[in-house]
Each structure stands twice: as structure tokens, then as C-alpha cells.
Design an enzyme around this catalytic site. Structure first.
Site, PDB file in Angstrom:
ATOM      1  N   LYS A   1     -11.519   6.947   7.546  1.00 37.78           N
ATOM      2  CA  LYS A   1     -10.526   6.697   8.597  1.00 37.78           C
ATOM      3  C   LYS A   1      -9.840   8.039   8.859  1.00 37.78           C
ATOM      4  O   LYS A   1      -8.779   8.344   8.312  1.00 37.78           O
ATOM      5  CB  LYS A   1      -9.536   5.616   8.139  1.00 37.78           C
ATOM      6  CG  LYS A   1      -8.645   5.100   9.252  1.00 37.78           C
ATOM      7  CD  LYS A   1      -7.893   3.857   8.792  1.00 37.78           C
ATOM      8  CE  LYS A   1      -6.776   3.483   9.733  1.00 37.78           C
ATOM      9  NZ  LYS A   1      -7.199   3.083  11.074  1.00 37.78           N
TER      10      LYS A   1
HETATM   11  C1  LIG Z   1     -11.938   1.882  14.386  1.00 41.51           C
HETATM   12  C2  LIG Z   1     -11.338   0.791  13.581  1.00 41.51           C
HETATM   13  N1  LIG Z   1     -12.108  -0.226  13.198  1.00 41.51           N
HETATM   14  C3  LIG Z   1     -11.615  -1.248  12.467  1.00 41.51           C
HETATM   15  C4  LIG Z   1     -10.284  -1.285  12.097  1.00 41.51           C
HETATM   16  C5  LIG Z   1      -9.741  -2.422  11.285  1.00 41.51           C
HETATM   17  O1  LIG Z   1      -9.456  -1.989   9.978  1.00 41.51           O
HETATM   18  P1  LIG Z   1      -8.298  -2.666   9.131  1.00 41.51           P
HETATM   19  O2  LIG Z   1      -8.555  -4.119   9.149  1.00 41.51           O
HETATM   20  O3  LIG Z   1      -8.448  -2.063   7.779  1.00 41.51           O
HETATM   21  O4  LIG Z   1      -7.016  -2.307   9.771  1.00 41.51           O
HETATM   22  C6  LIG Z   1      -9.443  -0.235  12.480  1.00 41.51           C
HETATM   23  C7  LIG Z   1      -8.032  -0.222  12.105  1.00 41.51           C
HETATM   24  O5  LIG Z   1      -7.669   0.436  11.177  1.00 41.51           O
HETATM   25  C8  LIG Z   1      -9.985   0.827  13.230  1.00 41.51           C
HETATM   26  O6  LIG Z   1      -9.209   1.838  13.620  1.00 41.51           O
END
Ligand SMILES: Cc1ncc(COP(=O)(O)O)c(C=O)c1O
Length: 313
Positions: free
Chosen positions: A156
Site C-alpha cells: 500500500k
Molecule cells: C486500492 C485499494 N484496494 C483495496 C482497498 C481496501 O483495503 P482495506 O479493506 O484494507 O481498507 C483499499 C483501501 O485501502 C485500496 O486503496
């Protein structure tokens, strides 16, 4: 959404005033996007408040840093304690929490060796991300998600969100709330900030991580809840057109939470209303997050702040 400021931000182990949490314009992160971050929610409970899946989020931060060879000088326990300390110091809950590790000032070459790694944790009030009560209207983006072996989708990283910005801006300009990106092979990947699920004939499907999707913590929570509810759950590659003919489609994410989708590319999904399985999963998710159902999976970390309001589905 404008940022609502709080008093303190955690910086490398110390709480500093919000307005002092600044960096130099020549910092490595400004030029090369060299940061990894998290987005976490703290929910109001009948008594106090609780952070949702805190260790899992901070472990993902450590994993993202590892992928980018960024040595974080803090343990998982120290980072989790930093989040609790920040929320309690600011006395703001429910809230959104934004931990970020970045490469700071000291090196202008691409190789970040001389740039110090700095860690910050901020928290602030934040409501609904996708304001769509009856379901979101979304499109398939003309932008593909990051191809494997280009940018690691499991990290991330701040830089990945240049791709997300293209997806989201295109969707908004064309009158949609969000965009779903396909991967480099044309298979369903994820939203600009959400994972995607579909329900068809009573079975829950979501793309595997190999389709350039982030390993969403909400995705994992929904998979866990669905199995607990006795649903058949399948992680498999999904062709775009399966979205149009699905019985239910929904997004998951810390910001978007569990969000029904009612149309894709102006094609209505089933009867255009949130489906039964989506509602069941959302009910369990919000019930646990808000402390109204048992924390049966051990997902909540209590913080000593009385919630000013309870965010519900
Ligand atoms: C590109 C992307 N995909 C999926 C998610 C969902 O991840 P999470 O459930 O850990 O927030 C996020 C958010 O963080 C994201 O930025």
C-alpha cells in the site's frame, strides 16, 4: 472532503502539535512518491471506542515497507501503541487513522539510501467515503490496474495512488461515484480504493490477489464473515461481463466499508437494490465494528475515548 484537524500527530514515537507535522519540499517522498501508508477506522462502541483490526493494518504497513526495503525502526507492538496513544491524546472517535512511513530529507537521487525513514500517525473524524445509500453507480475504468512486475500491488504505497487518482477522477468526471479497474489481462481487479465482490447463484466471488488487488483487511473480514454465515466463498479470476449479470455486487474497504453497487456502466445490477447476502454481510460487519454484536473474531482494540456518534450502515 476537507481534513478536520486534531491536536496531535505521532511522529517517530512522540506526539507533536498537528501544525508542526511538516516536511521539507526536497524530501524524497515529494519527488518519488516513496511512502507506504495505512487507512484504519476507529468505531464508536456502547462503551468507549475500538480500532478495527489494528494489528492486521500495522502488519500490512510493515509488509509494504519490507517490499520497498524501507526499514521501519518500530515494532508491530510499538506502532499499534502509537495508534492508541494518538487517538487517546486527541480524544476524537469515531475517526479515521492514517499512519504513514516516508522517506524524508537528505537524498535527491532516486536511490533512497541517504533519505531518513520517518513515521507519522494522524487521526481525524471522517464519515462515509462513498455517499450512496441505495447503492453506488460505478463504471469500468479505461485505466488498467498496475501490471504485475511493475508496481507491487500488495504494497500500500503512496505512488500506487497515482493510478487510483486516474481511475477515480475519470469516474467522477463521467458522473459515476467510483471506477473498477481491470488488470493488465482485462480481468476484474479492484476499485480505486476498494476490493470488489460479486454474488451469483448464492456463491460469493472475489478476484484473487494475483489480479493486482490490494490484500484488503475488509476483504479478509468479509471472507471470514461469509464463511461464518455458511456461504460458499470463491477467490477466482472474474471476467468483466460477470459483473453486469451478477445478482449482487459490492465494494469493501476501510473507507468505503461494505458498499452495495447498484449499476455498472449504467447497467442495473439485478433489481438495483442492495441484495440479501450483501445486507447480511454488512449487518454482521457493522454490528461487530460498532460493538453491537460479539467480537467473535477478536478484531477490536479498545481505546479510552467516548464516541461522539456511532457510524452505522
Ligand atoms: C486500492 C485499494 N484496494 C483495496 C482497498 C481496501 O483495503 P482495506 O479493506 O484494507 O481498507 C483499499 C483501501 O485501502 C485500496 O486503496
Amino acid at each position: 472532503m476537507p481534513i478536520q484537524t486534531t491536536e496531535k500527530i505521532w511522529h517517530n514515537g512522540n506526539l507533536i502539535p498537528w501544525e508542526k507535522a511538516t516536511i521539507h519540499v526536497m524530501s524524497h517522498v515529494i519527488h518519488y512518491g516513496s511512502s507506504v501508508f495505512e487507512g484504519i477506522r476507529c468505531y464508536g462502541q456502547p462503551q468507549g471506542s475500538a480500532v478495527f483490526r489494528l494489528p492486521e493494518h500495522m502488519q500490512r504497513l510493515l509488509d509494504s515497507a519490507k517490499i520497498y526495503r524501507m526499514d521501519l525502526p518500530f515494532t508491530l507492538e510499538e506502532l499499534c501503541a502509537g495508534v492508541v496513544d494518538t487517538i487517546e491524546a486527541n480524544g476524537v472517535a469515531p475517526c479515521y487513522i492514517r499512519p504513514i512511513a516516508l522517506r524524508g530529507y537528505g537524498e535527491i537521487g532516486v536511490s533512497p539510501k541517504g533519505a531518513p525513514v520517518e513515521v507519522y500517525i494522524a487521526n481525524f473524524p471522517w464519515g462515509k467515503y462513498l455517499a450512496a445509500h441505495g447503492g453506488a453507480d460505478v463504471c469500468i475504468s479505461s485505466w488498467n490496474r498496475l501490471a504485475p512486475n511493475t508496481m507491487p500491488a500488495l504494497a500500500k504505497a503512496g505512488a500506487n495512488y497515482m493510478s487510483s487518482q486516474l481511475i477515480r477522477m475519470e469516474a467522477e468526471i463521467n458522473g459515476y461515484q467510483e471506477g473498477i479497474a481491470l488488470d493488465v489481462n482485462g480481468l476484474v481487479s479492484e476499485g480505486s480504493g476498494e476490493n470488489v465482490f460479486i454474488v451469483r447463484n448464492g456463491v460469493l466471488f472475489t478476484p484473487p490477489l494475483a489480479n493486482s488487488a490490494l490484500s484488503g483487511i475488509t476483504r479478509d473480514s468479509v471472507l471470514t464473515i461469509a464463511r461464518h454465515l455458511g456461504l460458499t466463498v470463491t477467490e477466482q479470476a472474474l471476467p468483466r461481463e460477470l459483473l453486469y449479470i451478477a445478482d449482487e455486487v459490492f465494494f469493501t474497504g476501510t473507507a468505503a466499508e461494505v458498499q452495495a453497487i447498484r449499476s455498472i456502466d449504467r447497467i442495473q445490477i439485478a433489481d438495483g437494490k442492495p441484495g440479501e447476502i450483501t445486507k447480511k454481510i454488512a449487518d454482521e460487519f457493522y454490528g461487530i465494528a460498532n460493538g453491537l454484536k460479539p467480537d467473535r473474531f477478536g478484531w477490536l482494540t479498545p481505546v479510552k475515548v467516548d464516541a461522539s456518534e456511532t457510524v452505522t450502515a
